[in-house]
Scaffold this active site. Structure first.
Site, mmCIF file in Angstrom:
data_model
loop_
_atom_site.group_PDB
_atom_site.id
_atom_site.type_symbol
_atom_site.label_atom_id
_atom_site.label_comp_id
_atom_site.label_asym_id
_atom_site.label_seq_id
_atom_site.Cartn_x
_atom_site.Cartn_y
_atom_site.Cartn_z
ATOM 1 N N HIS A 20 0.835 -1.208 0.000
ATOM 2 C CA HIS A 20 0.000 0.000 0.000
ATOM 3 C C HIS A 20 0.868 1.257 0.000
ATOM 4 O O HIS A 20 0.661 2.176 -0.803
ATOM 5 C CB HIS A 20 -0.906 -0.019 1.230
ATOM 6 C CG HIS A 20 -1.832 1.143 1.325
ATOM 7 N ND1 HIS A 20 -3.108 1.133 0.818
ATOM 8 C CD2 HIS A 20 -1.653 2.392 1.865
ATOM 9 C CE1 HIS A 20 -3.683 2.303 1.037
ATOM 10 N NE2 HIS A 20 -2.824 3.083 1.683
ATOM 11 N N GLU A 21 1.850 1.281 0.899
ATOM 12 C CA GLU A 21 2.723 2.458 0.990
ATOM 13 C C GLU A 21 3.589 2.607 -0.257
ATOM 14 O O GLU A 21 3.893 3.721 -0.676
ATOM 15 C CB GLU A 21 3.600 2.362 2.237
ATOM 16 C CG GLU A 21 2.830 2.445 3.545
ATOM 17 C CD GLU A 21 2.027 3.724 3.672
ATOM 18 O OE1 GLU A 21 2.471 4.779 3.186
ATOM 19 O OE2 GLU A 21 0.921 3.664 4.253
ATOM 20 N N HIS A 24 1.777 4.642 -2.807
ATOM 21 C CA HIS A 24 1.910 6.090 -2.594
ATOM 22 C C HIS A 24 3.292 6.572 -3.035
ATOM 23 O O HIS A 24 3.429 7.630 -3.669
ATOM 24 C CB HIS A 24 1.708 6.417 -1.111
ATOM 25 C CG HIS A 24 0.313 6.176 -0.622
ATOM 26 N ND1 HIS A 24 -0.810 6.647 -1.260
ATOM 27 C CD2 HIS A 24 -0.141 5.500 0.473
ATOM 28 C CE1 HIS A 24 -1.889 6.297 -0.593
ATOM 29 N NE2 HIS A 24 -1.514 5.587 0.463
#
Length: 356
Positions: A20-21, A24
């Site tokens: 997920h990170e 980003h």
């Protein structure tokens, strides 16, 4: 062996957060936003390397990671800070984490299904003898289930799932018969004769278990995609049940409950290979769950940030003025505290269920 499954569960949970990170991080880099640190793991620093403007780190606790962008939590005058970017760049960066989780779920399912010889078709095998008399219509052997009470049937397992959700209530079905859609309305719940001559309470519909679509590249991609979309629907249906009261605290799971479930999935499997497949399948469902939940318009989540981004855009169009940053910060802080409090409550409940 149980400890192995517990470690595997923790690793899966940590990897999905790191993925997920990374979403980003990758989106920020592509959009030209300055990233001060990208970390795998949380807690004390055990290794780092600075490359250009970014510090890449490994931290002690393998439970996720983070992407620290310039201007993410404070106002920065740097032209490449997040707070200086336009609407679409911010939207891409905020949504990228959930996109990566969704993509991870799809790829995991693709890997799990890659060895399949074929996929079951959600078809009917006929109906109970009483069916036509009670309903004034019939379902033919070979009819393919297309919709059940307005919900699309994506997979073979959807048929029993969707019928179970409406247990006791009339059913509206759409089936494909020779390529044409046929609608059947008001199918009643009642007493019917089963395939072995027994009587039972249900809808009197026999589900085929022997119609298989051969596995090839197309059916593999199609089934994997539909399964991923099906996970999204499961999250939606679960949220609806929470809102309507059909589900409660006992049906929720936090990190402890998730680790416990993955452990149960592993230990209940007959072979190591089956355990790996089952755990990966659950991991794919968890990845999609994280993707959807993070996009909810809740303060402190990515969906909350996107919500404020859209509100800011609307107020700028209408009033030439943005919502003061202090209000957004206050709402996000309150949302974060509430979210952490709720997660603690769920975690305590998970522990109580395990040891209580």
């Amino acid at each position: 062996m149980t400890i192995v499954y517990i470690l595997a569960a923790i690793l899966i949970f940590g990897v999905l957060i790191a993925v997920h990170e990374f979403g980003h991080f990758a989106a920020a880099k592509l959009c030209g936003v300055r990233v001060n640190e990208f970390s795998i793991g949380m807690g004390p620093l055990i290794w780092h390397k600075e490359t250009g403007e970014t510090q890449y780190s490994f931290r002690l606790l393998p439970i996720g990671g983070f992407c620290a962008m310039e201007g993410e939590d404070e106002t920065s005058e740097d032209a490449r800070s997040l707070n200086r970017q336009g609407f679409f760049r911010k939207l891409v960066i905020f949504a990228a984490g959930s996109f990566m989780n969704f993509l991870a779920g799809f790829l995991i399912i693709l890997a799990v299904y890659s060895g399949a010889a074929g996929f079951l078709i959600p078809a009917a095998a006929g109906t109970a003898p009483e069916f036509e008399q009670q309903n004034g219509q019939t379902i033919q052997a070979g009819d393919i289930f297309y919709e059940i009470n307005g919900e699309r049937v994506y997979l073979y397992s959807d048929v029993s799932l969707l019928m179970g959700l409406h247990q006791g209530q009339p059913l509206d079905l759409v089936v494909l018969r020779d390529g044409e859609k046929v609608e059947l309305h008001g199918i009643t719940w009642g007493t019917y004769t089963g395939t072995e001559g027994e009587t039972y309470q249900g809808y009197g519909i026999y589900i085929a278990g022997d119609q298989v679509e051969e596995a090839n590249l197309w059916t593999l991609l199609k089934t994997s995609w539909l399964n991923t979309i099906d996970f999204v629907r499961i999250v939606r249906l679960s949220l609806q049940m929470l809102v309507t009261g059909e589900a409660g605290m006992d049906d929720l799971s936090g990190p402890v409950g998730i680790v416990s479930t993955i452990t149960q999935v592993g230990t209940a499997s007959e072979t190591i290979g089956a355990a790996v497949e089952n755990i990966l399948y659950f991991g794919a469902m968890l990845a999609v769950n994280l993707a959807v939940m993070n996009m909810l318009p809740i303060p402190a989540l990515d969906g909350g940030k996107i919500f404020f981004l859209i509100i800011d855009e609307i107020t700028m169009k209408l009033f030439r003025k943005k919502i003061p940053e202090k209000y957004e910060t206050a709402v996000n802080t309150a949302g974060f505290v509430a979210l952490m409090g709720f997660m603690l409550l769920v975690t305590f409940h998970d522990v109580f269920k395990l040891f209580g």
